[in-house]
Design a protein around this motif. Structure first.
Motif, PDB file in Angstrom:
ATOM      1  N   UNK A 119       0.900  -1.013  -0.019  1.00  0.00           N
ATOM      2  CA  UNK A 119       0.340   0.009  -0.072  1.00  0.00           C
ATOM      3  C   UNK A 119       0.381   1.255   0.297  1.00  0.00           C
ATOM      4  N   UNK A 120       1.775   1.176  -0.603  1.00  0.00           N
ATOM      5  CA  UNK A 120       2.654   2.212  -0.141  1.00  0.00           C
ATOM      6  C   UNK A 120       2.403   3.401  -1.726  1.00  0.00           C
ATOM      7  N   UNK A 121       2.602   2.615  -2.780  1.00  0.00           N
ATOM      8  CA  UNK A 121       2.701   3.856  -3.401  1.00  0.00           C
ATOM      9  C   UNK A 121       0.592   4.530  -4.090  1.00  0.00           C
ATOM     10  N   UNK A 122      -0.025   3.543  -3.110  1.00  0.00           N
ATOM     11  CA  UNK A 122      -1.642   4.030  -3.453  1.00  0.00           C
ATOM     12  C   UNK A 122      -1.482   5.288  -2.205  1.00  0.00           C
ATOM     13  N   UNK A 123      -0.685   5.280  -0.900  1.00  0.00           N
ATOM     14  CA  UNK A 123      -0.791   6.321  -0.047  1.00  0.00           C
ATOM     15  C   UNK A 123      -0.116   7.570  -0.935  1.00  0.00           C
ATOM     16  N   UNK A 124       0.957   7.149  -1.371  1.00  0.00           N
ATOM     17  CA  UNK A 124       1.414   8.309  -1.940  1.00  0.00           C
ATOM     18  C   UNK A 124       1.188   8.905  -2.584  1.00  0.00           C
ATOM     19  N   UNK A 125      -0.090   8.408  -3.984  1.00  0.00           N
ATOM     20  CA  UNK A 125      -1.200   9.240  -4.968  1.00  0.00           C
ATOM     21  C   UNK A 125      -2.282   9.814  -4.032  1.00  0.00           C
ATOM     22  N   UNK A 126      -2.555   9.083  -2.549  1.00  0.00           N
ATOM     23  CA  UNK A 126      -3.609  10.266  -1.515  1.00  0.00           C
ATOM     24  C   UNK A 126      -2.653  11.153  -1.435  1.00  0.00           C
ATOM     25  N   UNK A 127      -2.021  10.830  -0.825  1.00  0.00           N
ATOM     26  CA  UNK A 127      -0.670  12.154  -0.063  1.00  0.00           C
ATOM     27  C   UNK A 127      -0.669  13.321  -1.650  1.00  0.00           C
TER      28      UNK A 127
END
Lengths: 296, 357
Positions: B91-99
């Motif tokens: 979920x790292x990239x998804x988190x970054x995309x949300x940020x």
């Protein structure tokens, strides 16, 4: 909070380090210019324009070789070409509005957003941040410019070829009266502008398709199917009730410009139809792009 | 936070003096908007301005039903180098995309550089350089042209300085010589470095790098690490994600560890290292005797294998253990206090390898 630890990155920020105050219009122009360069320097699009320029040349030469075989069932303006080269531009436009011009617009507009998404450059633009609405505005403006360039190119090359290969002089209108050459050329220019608005309407459809997928080929194909379905439906008399609502129905309704007195009703209906298509499909593209999760 | 704005808050740009430099129409627009959402949020914004990134309960459930990110509370202190770790798919990239506002969270909220999202995107993002999920550029444009394209999209960038800024950014990542080469002719390492160069086009307060070392050879990985150090040395907060702890542990001051969509650890590197029972390991030709003495000392978890004996140290100091062993007649050939490696701790937090069940 007053005893909070010192945070160097936020503390050592001179007041002047705010993002430079650049006013909206020049920054928009800069983005728009960049988009135009992307569209017009792209090898594929240059090839597309090359083909669009070659077809009028080929048609003109073919006409010259078969000039004595004027056919009774020829499309409008074809039989006038031998008498006046100016009509070559109109004859060519009638031919190319059915497929080649919409195809070129669909390729460019269908690629506009989906192409960026498939390259992954869309996320780069949005994190700049380009702004989703602003990006769409720039994309659609570039599509409009491409549509205009394509129509002007086709008409321009056809005029040039017509002038070289055929006699040129006063323009005899469809209703039999004659107007000076300059007047005739002006009417041809109006037709080219009208055709580009029609192509911009197709561009809006393709742009909307482009926001729905990350596969540019899919968006291009969907928009082309839309165009062809419209043209087929337009050719079926039983469907006449829906004809005025078809995107392709008014593409050729500019012949009133070549009558005396000038009959603007076709052009007016056409412009209304094109503008409605543009408003509806740009709105769809906007609703989609401003809410979509960018996972590409 | 009811106290008057401290100097850093003013400089941070929420209120007051710096807008004086903005042209009148712009300033007027800002001040009208200041009556709007900003007045309510400014308290929260300044409260979190010690954090470059702060999120609360950030959650993303995709339409497929997959819960990609589950209640993540990030707290990235300003000025730190934050390693965002986790296996692929955690979920790292998804988190970054949300940020970065690319994806709308299902629930939860976050702020970047004190700007609450998503309303503050346009204000925050020009100060944030980012690389999301690998480099992505137009293949038929050169490296410099690709940077120019991104700079042109930035309404706050100064077009008069674009050439110098592009050259400087390319120079910093060592791509100046390849500036006019087509992007498609770049090697993977060059592509990765060009992506980092986009975040260096302007001075940033925060740089978010998602897997910047992915696919790089050891040489390239070292170069990226050196770049991260250089960026951080300017006072820029760096948020760098990786699935390899070893690649970032040398540059990070803070660490967040993701596992299956949850943030399972967040703290300093020392905190990640700490809190583990230390062990003592003794090499001796008489392991049975050593084990007996260790057991007699009250140490837990005595293990014997070959001519090695180990046990949990507890409160006992290693030199004390050594003394007792020697006094007890054990020939001590070697004594170590192996610390559980960060890698072990990481694997312990994130689970062992692939779940193939």
């Amino acid at each position: 909070m007053s005893a909070s630890p010192v945070v160097p990155a936020l503390r050592d920020r001179p007041a002047g380090r705010q993002p430079a105050p650049v006013s909206a219009v020049p920054s928009w122009l800069r983005f728009f210019t960049s988009e135009l360069r992307l569209v017009f320097y792209r090898p594929r699009n240059i090839a597309l324009l090359g083909v669009l320029a070659f077809i009028p040349l080929a048609i003109g030469v073919l006409f010259k070789l078969t000039v004595n075989n004027a056919a009774a069932g020829a499309p409008p303006f074809f039989n006038q070409v031998a008498g006046n080269g100016v009509f070559l531009s109109l004859a060519v436009l009638v031919l190319m509005l059915s497929l080649f011009l919409p195809l070129a617009i669909c390729v460019v507009a269908g690629d506009a957003v989906a192409g960026e998404a498939s390259h992954g450059t869309l996320r780069g633009l949005l994190t700049v941040p380009a702004g989703r609405t602003r990006l769409l505005a720039v994309k659609f403006s570039a599509v409009v410019v491409f549509a205009l360039a394509a129509c002007i190119l086709v008409v321009g090359v056809a005029l040039l070829v017509g002038v070289i290969l055929f006699p040129v002089g006063q323009v005899t209108l469809l209703s039999g009266t004659t107007v000076p050459l300059a007047d005739g050329l002006f009417r041809v220019l109006i037709v080219a502008l009208y055709a580009s608005v029609g192509m911009a309407a197709i561009g809006a459809v393709a742009l909307a398709a482009s926001t729905l997928t990350v596969h540019p080929v899919g968006a291009i194909a969907a928009a082309l199917v839309f165009v062809l379905a419209s043209e087929i439906a337009d050719a079926v008399p039983q469907l006449s009730a829906m004809h005025p609502f078809l995107v392709s129905h008014f593409w050729l309704s500019w012949d009133g410009l070549f009558r005396t007195p000038v009959d603007l009703s076709g052009v007016e209906h056409g412009l209304l139809s094109f503008v409605l298509y543009i408003v509806i499909f740009v709105a769809i593209a906007w609703a989609r792009l401003t809410s979509a999760d960018i996972t590409s | 936070m009811s106290s008057p704005a401290s100097p850093e808050e003013v400089a941070f740009g929420r209120s007051g003096s710096h807008w004086d430099a903005v042209p009148l129409d712009d300033a007027a627009r800002r001040s009208t908007s200041a009556v709007g959402p900003w007045t309510e949020t400014s308290g929260a914004a300044t409260a979190s301005s010690a954090y470059a990134i702060a999120s609360s309960g950030l959650t993303k459930q995709f339409r497929s039903g997959q819960l990609a990110v589950d209640g993540v509370d990030l707290a990235v202190p300003a000025g730190c180098v934050y390693g965002f770790l986790g296996p692929n798919g955690s979920g790292k990239t998804t988190t970054i995309r949300m940020l970065l506002g690319l994806i709308t969270p299902t629930s939860g909220s976050h702020a970047m550089l004190g700007f609450p999202m998503p309303g503050g995107l346009a204000d925050a993002l020009p100060r944030v350089g980012s690389l999301v999920e690998g480099p992505a550029f137009h293949p038929h444009l050169s490296g410099a042209e690709n940077l120019a394209r991104l700079d042109a999209a930035d309404r706050t960038a100064d077009r008069r300085t674009v050439d110098e800024r592009i050259d400087a950014a390319l120079d910093r990542v060592g791509l100046l010589a390849a500036a006019d080469k087509h992007y498609r002719a770049y090697s993977l390492g060059m592509k990765q470095r060009l992506a980092i160069a986009t975040s260096l086009l302007r001075r940033r307060e925060l740089v978010i790098l998602d897997e910047p070392t992915n696919g790089l050879d050891p040489q390239g990985t070292r170069e990226v690490r050196a770049l991260i150090r250089k960026i951080a040395a300017d006072g820029t907060t760096v948020f760098v994600s990786s699935h390899l702890l070893a690649e970032v542990e040398q540059v990070c001051t803070h660490v967040g560890v993701m596992a299956t969509g949850k943030l399972v650890f967040q703290g300093t590197l020392e905190q990640l290292r700490g809190g583990q029972p230390g062990r003592v390991l003794i090499r001796t030709p008489q392991p049975e005797l050593a084990a007996k003495i260790l057991g007699g000392l009250g140490l837990a978890g005595v293990q014997e294998s070959g001519n090695e004996v180990s046990a949990e140290l507890g409160d006992m100091r290693p030199e004390e253990v050594c003394e007792r062993l020697v006094l007890g007649g054990v020939p001590v050939a070697g004594l170590e206090t192996p610390r559980r490696s960060l890698e072990d701790e990481f694997v312990h937090l994130t689970g062992e390898g692939f779940d193939v069940g």
